[in-house]
Design a protein around this motif. Structure first.
Motif, PDB file in Angstrom:
ATOM      1  N   ALA A   1    -117.677 -47.772  22.763  1.00 41.95           N
ATOM      2  CA  ALA A   1    -117.788 -47.946  24.214  1.00 41.95           C
ATOM      3  C   ALA A   1    -117.442 -49.383  24.607  1.00 41.95           C
ATOM      4  O   ALA A   1    -116.793 -49.624  25.627  1.00 41.95           O
ATOM      5  N   ALA A   2    -117.882 -50.342  23.802  1.00 45.86           N
ATOM      6  CA  ALA A   2    -117.553 -51.745  24.095  1.00 45.86           C
ATOM      7  C   ALA A   2    -116.047 -51.962  24.054  1.00 45.86           C
ATOM      8  O   ALA A   2    -115.488 -52.729  24.853  1.00 45.86           O
ATOM      9  N   GLU A   3    -115.393 -51.282  23.136  1.00 39.56           N
ATOM     10  CA  GLU A   3    -113.937 -51.461  23.014  1.00 39.56           C
ATOM     11  C   GLU A   3    -113.206 -50.951  24.249  1.00 39.56           C
ATOM     12  O   GLU A   3    -112.101 -51.401  24.548  1.00 39.56           O
TER      13      GLU A   3
ATOM     14  N   THR B   1    -120.952 -45.332  18.389  1.00 36.59           N
ATOM     15  CA  THR B   1    -120.705 -44.981  19.791  1.00 36.59           C
ATOM     16  C   THR B   1    -120.741 -46.233  20.675  1.00 36.59           C
ATOM     17  O   THR B   1    -119.898 -46.414  21.564  1.00 36.59           O
ATOM     18  N   ILE B   2    -121.709 -47.101  20.413  1.00 43.12           N
ATOM     19  CA  ILE B   2    -121.836 -48.323  21.220  1.00 43.12           C
ATOM     20  C   ILE B   2    -120.620 -49.221  21.030  1.00 43.12           C
ATOM     21  O   ILE B   2    -120.045 -49.743  21.995  1.00 43.12           O
ATOM     22  N   VAL B   3    -120.207 -49.402  19.809  1.00 45.20           N
ATOM     23  CA  VAL B   3    -119.057 -50.284  19.555  1.00 45.20           C
ATOM     24  C   VAL B   3    -117.789 -49.684  20.165  1.00 45.20           C
ATOM     25  O   VAL B   3    -116.966 -50.399  20.755  1.00 45.20           O
TER      26      VAL B   3
ATOM     27  N   HIS C   1    -114.752 -50.720  27.429  1.00 44.89           N
ATOM     28  CA  HIS C   1    -115.297 -51.233  28.688  1.00 44.89           C
ATOM     29  C   HIS C   1    -114.997 -52.727  28.798  1.00 44.89           C
ATOM     30  O   HIS C   1    -115.420 -53.489  27.933  1.00 44.89           O
ATOM     31  N   PRO C   2    -114.343 -53.146  29.861  1.00 49.94           N
ATOM     32  CA  PRO C   2    -114.094 -54.581  30.021  1.00 49.94           C
ATOM     33  C   PRO C   2    -115.385 -55.320  30.308  1.00 49.94           C
ATOM     34  O   PRO C   2    -116.287 -54.790  30.946  1.00 49.94           O
ATOM     35  N   GLN C   3    -115.462 -56.523  29.800  1.00 45.25           N
ATOM     36  CA  GLN C   3    -116.629 -57.346  30.123  1.00 45.25           C
ATOM     37  C   GLN C   3    -116.466 -57.914  31.514  1.00 45.25           C
ATOM     38  O   GLN C   3    -115.364 -58.250  31.932  1.00 45.25           O
ATOM     39  N   ARG C   4    -117.595 -58.006  32.175  1.00 42.78           N
ATOM     40  CA  ARG C   4    -117.555 -58.555  33.521  1.00 42.78           C
ATOM     41  C   ARG C   4    -117.334 -60.060  33.446  1.00 42.78           C
ATOM     42  O   ARG C   4    -117.970 -60.756  32.662  1.00 42.78           O
ATOM     43  N   GLY C   5    -116.438 -60.542  34.276  1.00 43.24           N
ATOM     44  CA  GLY C   5    -116.251 -61.983  34.427  1.00 43.24           C
ATOM     45  C   GLY C   5    -115.884 -62.682  33.145  1.00 43.24           C
ATOM     46  O   GLY C   5    -116.366 -63.777  32.884  1.00 43.24           O
TER      47      GLY C   5
END
Lengths: 184, 391
Positions: free
Chosen positions: B38-40, B34-36, B42-46
């Motif tokens: 979600a990372a895929e 689920t975490i991985v 969600h854009p990383q900030r900055g």
């Protein structure tokens, strides 16, 4: 855990390299960073929150926050300390949300087949006292006594000096003892 | 101090926590996926870092949107004027003035003419979420802001402009939590009740100390050399005084005059050479008091800028009487010193009562050399002011 064994090769590379790749948007590297830290993070959250469902939610929020803000981490060697601080903050949020939603007195909880043994009663009292501690106090006691880390390892996990670990350990223990005394 | 490793309570606690923390491997496996996933999504900030554009250098980039925001929230700082050249900057080392209030926060933009302040123009929002901030502190390079959100006590750091806030701490006491960025930029002092944490900008607690029981720490301020932290001490009997302490928690001592029943001390700020602490003294009176200038009551000014040597208790005479003697009640005044020490800034919340005379409510700029005070204009309700260094 089978998951970690499956990822053994990736985890074998240095964390600095994984962090650099994860900062560049590599989710596989991020997954490899998460895997060896997942079980202990869940244990920490579960110890603090006393709820498996809340713990799983908080850990998921924590790692997602770490992923989103990974560019903010200036010193990769402090990744674990940063992760633990984020986990503590998220756990504190969850406790606040819970206190805003409702409070269930212990005597009202329907406990199936309660264990009346003295050992069980002592354990219940000890955990009730533990639940009255601040999140940082709970965190340091979990690292030391549940995870069995040395003072130096706790310092590494929290990103604080060894001397600070000792003083905080002492304070947390005293707080636990005081919380126990007030229950008697 | 010793910590016995094998104290019986430790073993029992470990056993109890082990019982509490059992999770099946299948649950962990599912959580990892689920975490991985979600990372895929969600854009990383900055990613690659966001561009840092300092308002002090390019103040007009956000001007149009900021003025719209000013109108939307009813900020009434506007006095007049078209675009000026720069936010308030009296001297080359001083950045813009930053003001927070009950309905948000932002830069106070002030027009300059021949190096002198002429008029306040309006607020430019820096953190566009309308939060009420109870304390703020700038990084030494003026590129980041640490702040406390008033209602919940969370402490954030944000890059200015355009960054997303990152929470670095939260205050348990929820009582006048304070922040102060160290002059070398590596640590932020977070005061919370009687405790002070020294936190790095990523939120890691590097050290903590606690002052005597029975006193609160608020409004911390690092000395320019980083060897002292001045703060306002509040006792259980509501005595407010300026104290100073070393960053390792030693040498805690009072620096302002012995607690005066008629005066409270606020917002300590250091002289650039680190030898003196300036602070705001506020007369304490239960209600509106007679106007001495009109023949009644005492003649203690409502607000005074005071100065004291950190090494002792050498109180200097009143530098300036900010708002005169008025029939008024001052709520939550705020004080800041220009980074180069050339000027003071005072925000007052004077509420005139009856036929109060002389009460001026708003933002005052005071030349530290001539002590000439200029009224800049009204500020938002519950203004707090800080003065950013020139980026």
């Amino acid at each position: 855990m089978e998951l970690i064994e499956d990822l053994g090769e990736v985890v074998g590379s240095s964390d600095d390299g994984l962090i650099a790749r994860a900062r560049a948007g590599d989710t596989e590297a991020f997954g490899a960073l998460v895997a060896p830290r997942l079980a202990r993070s869940v244990r920490m959250a579960q110890a603090i929150l006393a709820s498996e469902a809340d713990a799983l939610d908080v850990v998921q929020e924590t790692f997602l926050s770490v992923w989103v803000h990974l560019a903010d981490l200036r010193d990769p060697s402090r990744f674990d300390a940063w992760l633990n601080q984020t986990l503590a903050n998220r756990s504190r949020d969850a406790l606040r949300r819970r206190s805003r939603v409702r409070e269930i007195p212990v005597e009202d909880v329907d406990v199936a087949r309660p264990d009346p043994s003295i050992a069980s009663l002592e354990r219940t009292a000890l955990l009730a006292a533990f639940d009255r501690l601040s999140v940082p106090d709970r965190q340091i006691l979990v690292l030391r006594h549940l995870e069995g880390l040395s003072t130096e390892q706790v310092a590494g996990r929290l990103g604080i000096p060894v001397g600070t670990v000792k003083s905080r350990m002492y304070a947390a223990r005293r707080a636990l003892e005081r919380a126990l005394e007030t229950q008697r | 101090m010793t910590i016995p490793d094998q104290h019986p309570i430790d073993a029992r606690l470990a056993e109890a926590l082990r019982e509490r923390t059992r999770v099946a491997d299948a649950e962990l496996d599912q959580l990892w996926r689920t975490i991985v996933r979600a990372a895929e999504t969600h854009p990383q900030r900055g990613a690659g870092r966001w561009p840092v554009v300092h308002l002090g250098r390019r103040p007009w980039l956000l001007a149009a949107a900021a003025l719209l925001a000013v109108g939307a929230v009813g900020m009434t700082l506007l006095m007049a004027g078209g675009p000026g050249p720069d936010p308030l900057s009296v001297g080359p080392h001083n950045g813009p003035i930053y003001v927070t209030g009950d309905v948000g926060e932002g830069w106070l933009t002030v027009d300059l003419a021949d190096g002198a302040v002429e008029r306040a123009r309006g607020m430019e929002h820096v953190i566009a979420n309308g939060q009420r901030l109870s304390d703020t502190s700038w990084s030494p390079d003026g590129s980041r802001l640490a702040y406390v959100v008033g209602d919940v006590g969370d402490v954030f750091v944000v890059d200015i402009p355009g960054g997303s806030p990152v929470r670095i701490a939260d205050c348990v006491a929820l009582y006048r939590c304070g922040v102060a960025w160290s002059p070398d930029g590596t640590r932020i002092a977070v005061s919370d009740g009687g405790r002070v944490d020294l936190v790095d900008p990523d939120g890691l607690v590097e050290a903590s100390f606690r002052i005597d029981a029975g006193r609160h720490v608020t409004q911390p301020a690092w000395s320019p050399a980083g060897d002292w932290i001045a703060y306002v001490s509040i006792t259980a009997s509501d005595d407010w005084a300026v104290w100073a302490i070393r960053p390792d928690g030693t040498d805690d001592h009072q620096v302002s005059a012995a607690a005066e029943p008629g005066m409270i001390a606020l917002d300590p700020a250091w002289s650039p050479d680190g030898t003196r602490v300036f602070y705001l003294g506020q007369a304490r009176h239960a209600g509106p008091r007679p106007n001495a200038a009109r023949g009644g009551g005492d003649d203690t000014p409502d607000l005074q800028v005071l100065s004291v040597a950190v090494s002792g208790r050498e109180e200097e005479p009143v530098l300036v009487d900010v708002v005169g003697r008025c029939w008024c009640i001052n709520f939550g005044p705020s004080f800041a010193v220009a980074p180069d020490g050339s000027a003071f800034l005072v925000a007052t919340q004077a509420m005139p009562v009856a036929d109060g005379v002389g009460a001026q409510d708003g933002l005052f700029l005071i030349d530290a050399g001539t002590l000439e005070a200029r009224f800049l204009g009204p500020g938002p309700v519950n203004s707090r002011v800080t003065w950013a260094p020139r980026p």
